[in-house]
Scaffold this active site. Structure first.
Site, PDB file in Angstrom:
ATOM      1  N   PHE A 246       0.805  -1.228   0.000  1.00  0.00           N
ATOM      2  CA  PHE A 246       0.000   0.000   0.000  1.00  0.00           C
ATOM      3  C   PHE A 246       0.835   1.273   0.000  1.00  0.00           C
ATOM      4  CE2 PHE A 246      -2.329  -3.121   2.819  1.00  0.00           C
ATOM      5  CZ  PHE A 246      -3.083  -3.670   1.801  1.00  0.00           C
ATOM      6  N   GLY A 474      -0.187  -8.642  -3.506  1.00  0.00           N
ATOM      7  CA  GLY A 474      -1.569  -9.069  -3.331  1.00  0.00           C
ATOM      8  C   GLY A 474      -2.459  -8.585  -4.453  1.00  0.00           C
ATOM      9  N   ARG A 636      -7.307  -0.764 -21.206  1.00  0.00           N
ATOM     10  CA  ARG A 636      -7.479  -2.195 -21.434  1.00  0.00           C
ATOM     11  C   ARG A 636      -7.404  -2.953 -20.109  1.00  0.00           C
ATOM     12  NH1 ARG A 636      -6.367  -5.267 -25.860  1.00  0.00           N
ATOM     13  NH2 ARG A 636      -5.083  -3.694 -26.849  1.00  0.00           N
ATOM     14  N   ILE A 637      -8.383  -3.779 -19.865  1.00  0.00           N
ATOM     15  CA  ILE A 637      -8.405  -4.600 -18.651  1.00  0.00           C
ATOM     16  C   ILE A 637      -7.803  -5.963 -19.001  1.00  0.00           C
ATOM     17  CG2 ILE A 637      -9.871  -5.674 -16.897  1.00  0.00           C
ATOM     18  CD1 ILE A 637      -9.715  -2.597 -16.713  1.00  0.00           C
ATOM     19  N   ASN A 639      -7.108  -8.518 -16.881  1.00  0.00           N
ATOM     20  CA  ASN A 639      -7.752  -9.615 -16.163  1.00  0.00           C
ATOM     21  C   ASN A 639      -8.956  -9.059 -15.411  1.00  0.00           C
ATOM     22  OD1 ASN A 639      -8.508 -11.451 -14.072  1.00  0.00           O
ATOM     23  ND2 ASN A 639      -6.520 -12.465 -14.240  1.00  0.00           N
ATOM     24  N   PRO A 640     -10.158  -9.267 -15.961  1.00  0.00           N
ATOM     25  CA  PRO A 640     -11.333  -8.636 -15.354  1.00  0.00           C
ATOM     26  C   PRO A 640     -11.557  -9.048 -13.902  1.00  0.00           C
ATOM     27  CG  PRO A 640     -11.929  -9.853 -17.362  1.00  0.00           C
ATOM     28  CD  PRO A 640     -10.454 -10.027 -17.174  1.00  0.00           C
ATOM     29  N   LYS A 641     -11.259 -10.305 -13.588  1.00  0.00           N
ATOM     30  CA  LYS A 641     -11.496 -10.746 -12.216  1.00  0.00           C
ATOM     31  C   LYS A 641     -10.597  -9.978 -11.238  1.00  0.00           C
ATOM     32  CE  LYS A 641     -11.992 -15.231 -11.142  1.00  0.00           C
ATOM     33  NZ  LYS A 641     -11.587 -16.638 -10.860  1.00  0.00           N
ATOM     34  N   GLU A 713      -5.532   2.182  -7.302  1.00  0.00           N
ATOM     35  CA  GLU A 713      -5.794   3.256  -6.340  1.00  0.00           C
ATOM     36  C   GLU A 713      -7.083   4.018  -6.607  1.00  0.00           C
ATOM     37  OE1 GLU A 713      -1.663   4.768  -4.912  1.00  0.00           O
ATOM     38  OE2 GLU A 713      -1.442   4.354  -7.033  1.00  0.00           O
TER      39      GLU A 713
HETATM   40 MO1  MOS Z   1       1.510   3.253  -3.707  1.00  0.00          MO
HETATM   41  S1  MOS Z   1       0.865   4.545  -2.362  1.00  0.00           S
HETATM   42  O1  MOS Z   1       1.424   3.812  -5.164  1.00  0.00           O
HETATM   43  O2  MOS Z   1       2.133   1.850  -3.242  1.00  0.00           O
END
Ligand code: MOS
Length: 750
Positions: A246, A474, A636-637, A639-641, A713
């Site tokens: 994070f 993650g 572009r996505i 991996n939608p999941k 984000e």
């Molecule tokens: Mo971040 S706050 O871009 O790991």
């Protein structure tokens, strides 16, 4: 890559598929190893003592008692720690933060490391640390937004947002027929990744191997090398998995560097893992802000001015100012725009980047103020945003590389049922007599791209190997990046080995800024295309190949073979080509970096719209978020999941910001009184209901060759304001301090 060959990437075989996390089974069965799982022979355990005051000095510690405890090997205090070779109070890198490697007895924030104990067991180190029983000369700490005088910021650089002005702000204020002038506050928040910061350091001469969670493996080697006085190439970081980051694990922190330093001094491997309460201090946090937002509109509810000022807390010894006011750049087509920042020093650990730095706090204030302005102008909040829709980036006037925000508004509103929303507050109740409110907010986050490299190999058996030092904390990088690599190689996903998570691999840049998929993915794509092109050259030059003499531009790579497009009778397998041409593997490399001219020509953002429903108890003012619908356009996505999972996680973080998260300081000591996961509230499953994510199709020919924007984000942005606005709509009470608390709603309702 030979310049005669161009292979357009064929999306759709791996990319675009909702592939399940490839690290999932390792994670849930416990076979995934994290930094602190490593235990080299002859290991010493480190525990450090945290300062119990926020400002003052340590006057004494009972080193003798600690050293006398069985199993304790060494106690490091400012009396016996030689300085680090590199200056810990300098800032040699963008992501460098000042820290305190036990060089003097001063205390600058609560939970600052003040001594480090090494012992044969964790228990002995823990007891040794307890026996040190430090005594202090405490001074009154300066805490919060009003503990000190604000200071002006010399803008420029990471964590130092300046002032940005477009147009005539004073004229914009003067031209307004209606206006709002509102002040919002956001609290200190702490990342609290599930995996606490940890390190296992093993030296061999002037080389060191580190098991350490890192969002930027290769970059961190250079930083560790600087502080430790060794070349970057003498530092190896192994980080196959992270238990969350994070932003907190993007930069180096003091306790980790101290443990590595200690391992060198003592001549044995050392392991340090922070305790949960030690996560509240030396490993960064989101700084508190107070934001003043002034909006003016003409008689048609078109914005004449958007004027956003932010005051943010930083530490007494380093500069990281939350760039909250920048959330007002790039979003609405106001006649004039201003974003300004000031800092205030407090006796806290230095803040740092935390998921959606700047925009999370900034959009909480901005989207709340937009709602208040719409209310004052007497129009629907969505209509207000549409009326001020930016067709080009406000201020710069640049075209957007792509912007499907209108579609986000439309699809989100449709799904949510927004058209049935009464304009006035306190109009809806449910069958249990709960007050029901609906609110919305715009989501926006920049779509950056950093520099990265990758290596791709096609092996004699026709399978692929790709390498880049990416970090999966993650978010699913292991899976998504492998999907990109597989398509770039023309191989099915299960025929590609994906190697990542070690600094010995090509630099993948930082897993941060919502740019990792675009950046590391771009490098993998380029490397895959490079090796495929080399192999195709080999085939077309080979008299024994069915593709001999075929024009390169007509060849496609698919399922481990080359095909002449439109002619299914002519194909050649990767393994066959290699077998006929010496049998060795073939290698390619590639890099990614956004071309400067594209960066200059377009404004690049991901966009979204978040709609929230809350139910509020009319007597107790307990608030529940009962529905959240987010519609996002992020290129572009792949991996939608996993993209939906990321967006959902962001929205839950937004819910957390709106209703739960806040570090509470004891103003007498400067300590965080809720510095654990019992007192520091985050949402649990029971708090999260009716959450829906829509990804809106978006083709972006400019943002990067793969058309990828980030999703890590943006989910937070927009969500916080949407919930606060829904609470107003339910209750008629505006709360301008986050998190929105029962006591504030009670007070506001009187
Ligand atoms: Mo971040 S706050 O871009 O790991």
């Amino acid at each position: 890559m030979p310049d005669t060959v161009q292979f357009p990437m064929r999306f759709g075989s791996s990319s675009g598929q909702p592939v399940t996390r490839r690290d999932g089974i390792a994670k849930v069965t416990g076979t995934a190893t994290f930094a602190a799982d490593n235990a080299p022979a002859n290991l010493l355990h480190a525990v450090y003592v945290s300062a119990a005051i926020a400002r003052g000095t340590v006057t004494s510690m009972d080193v003798e008692a600690a050293k006398a405890h069985p199993g304790v090997v060494e106690v490091y205090t400012p009396d016996n720690v030689p300085p680090l070779p590199g200056d810990a109070s300098s800032k040699p890198f963008m992501f460098a933060f000042r820290f305190e490697p036990l060089q003097d007895n001063s205390v600058r924030y609560a939970n600052q490391p003040i001594a480090l104990v090494l012992a044969e067991t964790l228990e002995a180190a823990t007891e040794g640390a307890r026996l040190l029983a430090p005594k202090y000369a405490a001074e009154t700490p300066r805490i919060g937004l009003d503990g000190n005088a604000p200071f002006e910021i010399e803008g420029g650089g990471f964590g130092l947002p300046g002032t940005t002005v477009h147009g005539d702000v004073e004229a914009g204020h003067a031209a307004a027929e209606a206006s709002v002038d509102l002040t919002y506050e956001t609290p200190e928040q702490y990342h609290n990744a599930m995996e606490m910061h940890a390190v296992v350091a093993e030296w061999d001469g002037d080389h060191v191997v580190l098991d350490v969670p890192s969002q930027a493996l290769v970059m961190s080697c250079a930083a560790y090398g600087y502080y430790l006085g060794i070349p970057a190439e003498n530092v190896t970081i192994r980080c196959p998995y992270l238990g969350g980051g994070f932003g907190s694990k993007a930069a180096l922190n003091g306790p980790t560097v101290l443990a590595i330093h200690a391992a060198r001094l003592i001549g044995r491997p050392v392991k340090l893992m922070l305790k949960r309460d030690q996560m509240f201090g030396p490993v960064f946090h989101r700084g508190a802000t107070r934001q003043r937002v002034r909006i003016g509109v003409d008689g048609d509810a078109r914005m004449t001015v958007l004027d956003h000022e932010s005051l943010a807390v930083t530490s007494s010894f380093d500069d990281f100012i939350e760039s909250a006011a920048n959330a007002s750049q790039g979003i609405y087509s106001a006649g004039a725009l201003r974003s300004a920042h000031k800092g205030v020093r407090a006796d806290v650990g230095t803040p740092g980047p935390m998921r959606a730095p700047g925009e999370a706090s900034g959009s909480a204030a901005l989207e709340s103020a937009m709602d208040e302005m719409a209310e004052k102008a007497g129009i629907d909040p969505l209509e207000f945003r549409l009326r001020n829709y930016a067709e080009t980036e406000p201020g710069s006037g640049k075209p957007y590389s792509s912007k499907a925000l209108r579609e986000c508004y439309a699809q989100g509103a449709e799904r949510f049922g927004w058209s049935r929303r009464p304009l006035a507050p306190r109009q809806m109740t449910d069958e249990n007599g709960m007050l029901v409110g609906w609110g919305m907010g715009t989501a926006l986050f920049a779509a950056p791209m950093f520099a990265a490299k990758a290596r791709a190999v096609i092996r004699p058996d026709g399978t692929g190997l790709v390498e880049t030092a990416a970090a999966d904390m993650g978010q699913g990088a292991w899976t998504v990046l492998a999907q990109i690599a597989a398509d770039s190689l023309g191989l099915p996903l299960d025929m590609v080995e994906f190697r990542s998570g070690a600094s010995t691999l090509p630099d993948a840049g930082v897993a941060g800024g919502s740019g990792h998929t675009a950046t590391a993915g771009g490098a993998l794509h380029a490397a895959g295309q490079d090796v495929v092109a080399r192999l195709a050259e080999m085939a077309t030059a080979d008299p024994d190949s069915p593709l001999h003499g075929a024009g390169n531009a007509t060849i496609v790579a698919r399922d481990g073979r080359f095909w002449v497009e439109g002619d299914d009778s002519r194909s050649d397998g990767f393994a066959d080509i290699l077998a006929r041409n010496g049998g060795a593997e073939i290698e390619g490399t590639g890099g990614a970096n956004r071309p400067q001219e594209a960066g200059a020509a377009h404004a690049m953002y991901a966009h979204g719209a978040v709609f929230a429903e809350v139910k509020v108890d009319p007597d107790l003012f307990q608030t529940r978020v009962t529905r959240l619908v987010g519609a996002f356009a992020a290129g572009r996505i792949i991996n939608p999941k996993l993209a939906e999972s990321q967006l959902m996680g962001g929205m839950i973080w937004g819910l957390s910001f709106a209703l739960h998260e806040e570090a509470k300081y004891d103003m007498r000591t400067g300590r965080v009184v809720n510095g654990d996961l019992a007192g520091y509230h985050v949402p649990v499953n029971a708090d999260v209901k009716g959450l829906e994510v829509i990804t809106v199709h978006e083709d972006d020919p400019y943002v990067n060759p793969l058309g990828i924007k980030g999703v890590g984000e943006i989910g937070i942005t927009g969500t916080v304001g949407a919930i606060a606005n829904a609470i107003w709509h339910a209750t008629g009470t505006r709360i301008r301090r986050f998190p929105v608390r029962i006591e504030d709603l009670l007070a506001g309702s009187r």
